[in-house]
Scaffold this motif. Structure first.
Motif, PDB file in Angstrom:
ATOM      1  N   GLY A 118       0.964  -1.235   0.084  1.00 11.32           N
ATOM      2  CA  GLY A 118       0.214  -0.022  -0.046  1.00 11.32           C
ATOM      3  C   GLY A 118       0.859   1.351  -0.166  1.00 11.32           C
ATOM      4  O   GLY A 118       0.288   2.231   0.002  1.00 11.32           O
ATOM      5  N   GLY A 119       2.154   1.158   0.065  1.00 12.34           N
ATOM      6  CA  GLY A 119       3.154   2.228  -0.322  1.00 12.34           C
ATOM      7  C   GLY A 119       3.690   2.829   1.159  1.00 12.34           C
ATOM      8  O   GLY A 119       4.104   4.082   0.860  1.00 12.34           O
ATOM      9  N   LEU A 120       3.690   2.272   2.198  1.00 12.74           N
ATOM     10  CA  LEU A 120       4.403   2.564   3.432  1.00 12.74           C
ATOM     11  C   LEU A 120       5.267   1.703   4.106  1.00 12.74           C
ATOM     12  O   LEU A 120       5.566   0.750   3.374  1.00 12.74           O
ATOM     13  CB  LEU A 120       3.404   3.108   4.469  1.00 12.74           C
ATOM     14  N   GLU A 121       6.162   2.285   4.665  1.00 13.60           N
ATOM     15  CA  GLU A 121       7.151   1.390   5.510  1.00 13.60           C
ATOM     16  C   GLU A 121       7.198   1.729   7.049  1.00 13.60           C
ATOM     17  O   GLU A 121       6.628   2.857   7.480  1.00 13.60           O
ATOM     18  CB  GLU A 121       8.700   1.551   4.764  1.00 13.60           C
ATOM     19  N   MET A 122       7.586   0.662   7.730  1.00 10.95           N
ATOM     20  CA  MET A 122       7.638   1.086   9.323  1.00 10.95           C
ATOM     21  C   MET A 122       9.139   0.632   9.722  1.00 10.95           C
ATOM     22  O   MET A 122       9.491  -0.441   9.607  1.00 10.95           O
ATOM     23  CB  MET A 122       6.535   0.327  10.041  1.00 10.95           C
ATOM     24  N   THR A 123       9.548   1.600  10.306  1.00  9.28           N
ATOM     25  CA  THR A 123      11.104   1.177  10.679  1.00  9.28           C
ATOM     26  C   THR A 123      11.539   1.328  12.293  1.00  9.28           C
ATOM     27  O   THR A 123      10.780   2.358  12.670  1.00  9.28           O
ATOM     28  CB  THR A 123      12.011   2.248   9.727  1.00  9.28           C
ATOM     29  N   THR A 124      12.065   0.601  12.588  1.00  9.44           N
ATOM     30  CA  THR A 124      12.397   0.211  14.146  1.00  9.44           C
ATOM     31  C   THR A 124      13.839   0.652  14.348  1.00  9.44           C
ATOM     32  O   THR A 124      14.204   0.670  15.526  1.00  9.44           O
ATOM     33  CB  THR A 124      11.776  -0.761  14.687  1.00  9.44           C
ATOM     34  N   SER A 125      14.593   0.448  13.438  1.00 11.44           N
ATOM     35  CA  SER A 125      16.120   1.000  13.547  1.00 11.44           C
ATOM     36  C   SER A 125      16.594   2.414  13.735  1.00 11.44           C
ATOM     37  O   SER A 125      15.858   3.051  13.058  1.00 11.44           O
ATOM     38  CB  SER A 125      17.097   0.238  12.543  1.00 11.44           C
ATOM     39  N   ARG A 126      17.690   2.780  14.506  1.00 15.66           N
ATOM     40  CA  ARG A 126      17.940   4.144  14.834  1.00 15.66           C
ATOM     41  C   ARG A 126      18.347   4.730  13.453  1.00 15.66           C
ATOM     42  O   ARG A 126      18.057   5.909  13.638  1.00 15.66           O
ATOM     43  CB  ARG A 126      18.940   3.944  15.853  1.00 15.66           C
ATOM     44  N   ASP A 127      18.860   4.047  12.462  1.00 13.84           N
ATOM     45  CA  ASP A 127      19.569   4.526  11.340  1.00 13.84           C
ATOM     46  C   ASP A 127      18.250   5.664  10.733  1.00 13.84           C
ATOM     47  O   ASP A 127      18.590   6.769  10.146  1.00 13.84           O
ATOM     48  CB  ASP A 127      20.012   3.817  10.330  1.00 13.84           C
ATOM     49  N   VAL A 128      16.868   5.338  10.764  1.00 13.97           N
ATOM     50  CA  VAL A 128      16.171   6.270  10.114  1.00 13.97           C
ATOM     51  C   VAL A 128      16.065   7.760  10.819  1.00 13.97           C
ATOM     52  O   VAL A 128      16.051   8.881  10.415  1.00 13.97           O
ATOM     53  CB  VAL A 128      14.815   5.691  10.059  1.00 13.97           C
ATOM     54  N   LEU A 129      16.237   7.568  12.474  1.00 10.82           N
ATOM     55  CA  LEU A 129      16.170   8.883  13.074  1.00 10.82           C
ATOM     56  C   LEU A 129      17.571   9.522  12.636  1.00 10.82           C
ATOM     57  O   LEU A 129      17.449  10.769  12.747  1.00 10.82           O
ATOM     58  CB  LEU A 129      16.058   8.421  14.597  1.00 10.82           C
ATOM     59  N   GLU A 130      18.512   8.840  12.400  1.00 12.90           N
ATOM     60  CA  GLU A 130      19.914   9.428  12.354  1.00 12.90           C
ATOM     61  C   GLU A 130      19.651  10.180  11.075  1.00 12.90           C
ATOM     62  O   GLU A 130      20.352  11.256  10.681  1.00 12.90           O
ATOM     63  CB  GLU A 130      21.096   8.556  12.150  1.00 12.90           C
ATOM     64  N   ALA A 131      19.142   9.743   9.994  1.00 15.17           N
ATOM     65  CA  ALA A 131      18.784  10.499   8.684  1.00 15.17           C
ATOM     66  C   ALA A 131      18.073  11.755   8.756  1.00 15.17           C
ATOM     67  O   ALA A 131      18.456  12.753   8.421  1.00 15.17           O
ATOM     68  CB  ALA A 131      18.105   9.524   7.659  1.00 15.17           C
ATOM     69  N   LEU A 132      17.084  11.434   9.617  1.00 15.79           N
ATOM     70  CA  LEU A 132      16.347  12.778  10.013  1.00 15.79           C
ATOM     71  C   LEU A 132      17.084  13.777  10.666  1.00 15.79           C
ATOM     72  O   LEU A 132      16.925  14.973  10.493  1.00 15.79           O
ATOM     73  CB  LEU A 132      15.005  12.553  10.846  1.00 15.79           C
ATOM     74  N   SER A 133      17.999  13.311  11.661  1.00 15.16           N
ATOM     75  CA  SER A 133      18.970  14.365  12.288  1.00 15.16           C
ATOM     76  C   SER A 133      19.883  15.137  11.251  1.00 15.16           C
ATOM     77  O   SER A 133      20.366  16.077  12.057  1.00 15.16           O
ATOM     78  CB  SER A 133      19.496  13.641  13.433  1.00 15.16           C
ATOM     79  N   ILE A 134      20.226  14.861  10.405  1.00  8.92           N
ATOM     80  CA  ILE A 134      20.917  15.532   9.483  1.00  8.92           C
ATOM     81  C   ILE A 134      20.085  16.036   8.438  1.00  8.92           C
ATOM     82  O   ILE A 134      20.685  16.482   7.228  1.00  8.92           O
ATOM     83  CB  ILE A 134      22.095  14.458   8.966  1.00  8.92           C
ATOM     84  N   GLY A 135      18.929  16.137   8.545  1.00  8.64           N
ATOM     85  CA  GLY A 135      17.948  16.997   7.598  1.00  8.64           C
ATOM     86  C   GLY A 135      17.535  16.037   6.476  1.00  8.64           C
ATOM     87  O   GLY A 135      17.089  16.600   5.473  1.00  8.64           O
ATOM     88  N   SER A 136      18.004  14.835   6.406  1.00  7.00           N
ATOM     89  CA  SER A 136      17.287  13.927   5.285  1.00  7.00           C
ATOM     90  C   SER A 136      16.423  12.917   5.745  1.00  7.00           C
ATOM     91  O   SER A 136      15.781  13.532   6.514  1.00  7.00           O
ATOM     92  CB  SER A 136      18.564  13.221   4.391  1.00  7.00           C
ATOM     93  N   GLY A 137      16.392  11.824   5.364  1.00  4.72           N
ATOM     94  CA  GLY A 137      15.309  10.848   5.608  1.00  4.72           C
ATOM     95  C   GLY A 137      14.116  10.961   4.875  1.00  4.72           C
ATOM     96  O   GLY A 137      13.848  11.664   3.864  1.00  4.72           O
ATOM     97  N   PRO A 138      12.968  10.167   5.178  1.00  2.00           N
ATOM     98  CA  PRO A 138      11.868   9.837   4.527  1.00  2.00           C
ATOM     99  C   PRO A 138      11.094  11.647   4.643  1.00  2.00           C
ATOM    100  O   PRO A 138      11.228  12.260   5.469  1.00  2.00           O
ATOM    101  CB  PRO A 138      10.915   9.250   5.216  1.00  2.00           C
ATOM    102  N   LYS A 139      10.293  11.721   3.320  1.00  2.00           N
ATOM    103  CA  LYS A 139       9.646  13.122   3.477  1.00  2.00           C
ATOM    104  C   LYS A 139       8.611  13.206   4.372  1.00  2.00           C
ATOM    105  O   LYS A 139       8.780  14.303   5.130  1.00  2.00           O
ATOM    106  CB  LYS A 139       9.274  13.432   2.147  1.00  2.00           C
ATOM    107  N   ARG A 140       7.867  12.069   4.764  1.00  2.52           N
ATOM    108  CA  ARG A 140       6.690  12.352   5.679  1.00  2.52           C
ATOM    109  C   ARG A 140       6.889  11.134   6.619  1.00  2.52           C
ATOM    110  O   ARG A 140       7.053  10.026   6.349  1.00  2.52           O
ATOM    111  CB  ARG A 140       5.334  12.079   4.923  1.00  2.52           C
ATOM    112  N   VAL A 141       6.822  11.451   8.082  1.00  2.00           N
ATOM    113  CA  VAL A 141       6.935  10.470   8.764  1.00  2.00           C
ATOM    114  C   VAL A 141       5.936  10.758  10.183  1.00  2.00           C
ATOM    115  O   VAL A 141       5.452  11.833  10.280  1.00  2.00           O
ATOM    116  CB  VAL A 141       8.422  10.513   9.502  1.00  2.00           C
ATOM    117  N   LEU A 142       5.702   9.764  10.502  1.00  5.39           N
ATOM    118  CA  LEU A 142       4.788   9.549  11.870  1.00  5.39           C
ATOM    119  C   LEU A 142       5.779   8.672  13.069  1.00  5.39           C
ATOM    120  O   LEU A 142       5.899   7.695  12.730  1.00  5.39           O
ATOM    121  CB  LEU A 142       3.556   9.106  11.853  1.00  5.39           C
TER     122      LEU A 142
END
Length: 199
Positions: free
Chosen positions: A113-137
């Motif tokens: 259906g087009g979403l992902e659910m991530t539990t690893s810290r690396d997605v938060l690290e990506a957000l912390s440097i200004g990148s990562g997924p466009k839309r997150v909850l």
């Protein structure tokens, strides 16, 4: 032929709590179902903000949130299981190269259906440097049902179900998500009484 109907699958659906569901965590909740099989179901409550902004969560894990669009976003109470653990519901990050189509992150569930659910810290690290997924909850905790448990609750009229709408997850203010989800079914909260299904 046994006559059994094929098992229904509520992956990528919303569960919308009926008024009679007065559990403190689930009352008036909208749950996005990440996975549903004969073994059970797993979902994230998307309309119950915790008393913590994303910036505070990042601070707790020694990261600084560099995404201006997320600075005001709350962390959500995703459910009663593993409430110390973060779960990030997000749009897929499109990658090029030989691993195209694979997730960028170490521990990600791809949700049909087009979403992902991530539990690893690396997605938060990506957000912390200004990148990562466009839309997150981001939630702390998740909701889980054992084998046959969700089906039983549906039979007891605890939940309404409808295919999920990403705009409700990512673009709708949290306090409007319950009514918007009901709206997908052509309903408003005053139309569904606590007596539905209990003749």
């Amino acid at each position: 032929m046994s006559g059994d109907s094929a098992p229904f699958n509520l992956t990528h659906h919303f569960l919308i709590a009926m008024p009679g569901l007065d559990d403190e965590m689930f009352s008036k909740s909208v749950v996005f179902v990440c996975e549903h099989s004969e073994r059970g179901a797993l979902g994230l409550i998307i309309n119950k903000p915790a008393d913590m902004p994303l910036t505070a969560l990042f601070h707790k894990i020694d990261l600084t949130l560099q995404r201006a669009d997320l600075l005001e976003q709350p962390v959500f109470q995703g459910g009663p299981v593993q409430t110390e653990r973060g779960f990030v519901l997000h749009e897929p990050v499109i990658t090029g190269g030989p691993e195209a189509g694979e997730s960028l992150y170490a521990s990600t569930m791809t949700i049909p259906g087009g979403l992902e659910m991530t539990t690893s810290r690396d997605v938060l690290e990506a957000l912390s440097i200004g990148s990562g997924p466009k839309r997150v909850l981001v939630t702390l905790g998740y909701a889980a049902w054992g084998e046959g448990q969700l089906e039983t609750e549906l039979g007891e009229n605890s939940w309404l179900t409808t295919p999920a709408d990403h705009a409700i997850i990512f673009d709708t203010p949290a306090d409007q998500r319950y009514d918007r989800a009901l709206g997908l079914l052509g309903l408003q909260s005053w139309m569904i009484s606590q007596q539905v299904g209990h003749a």
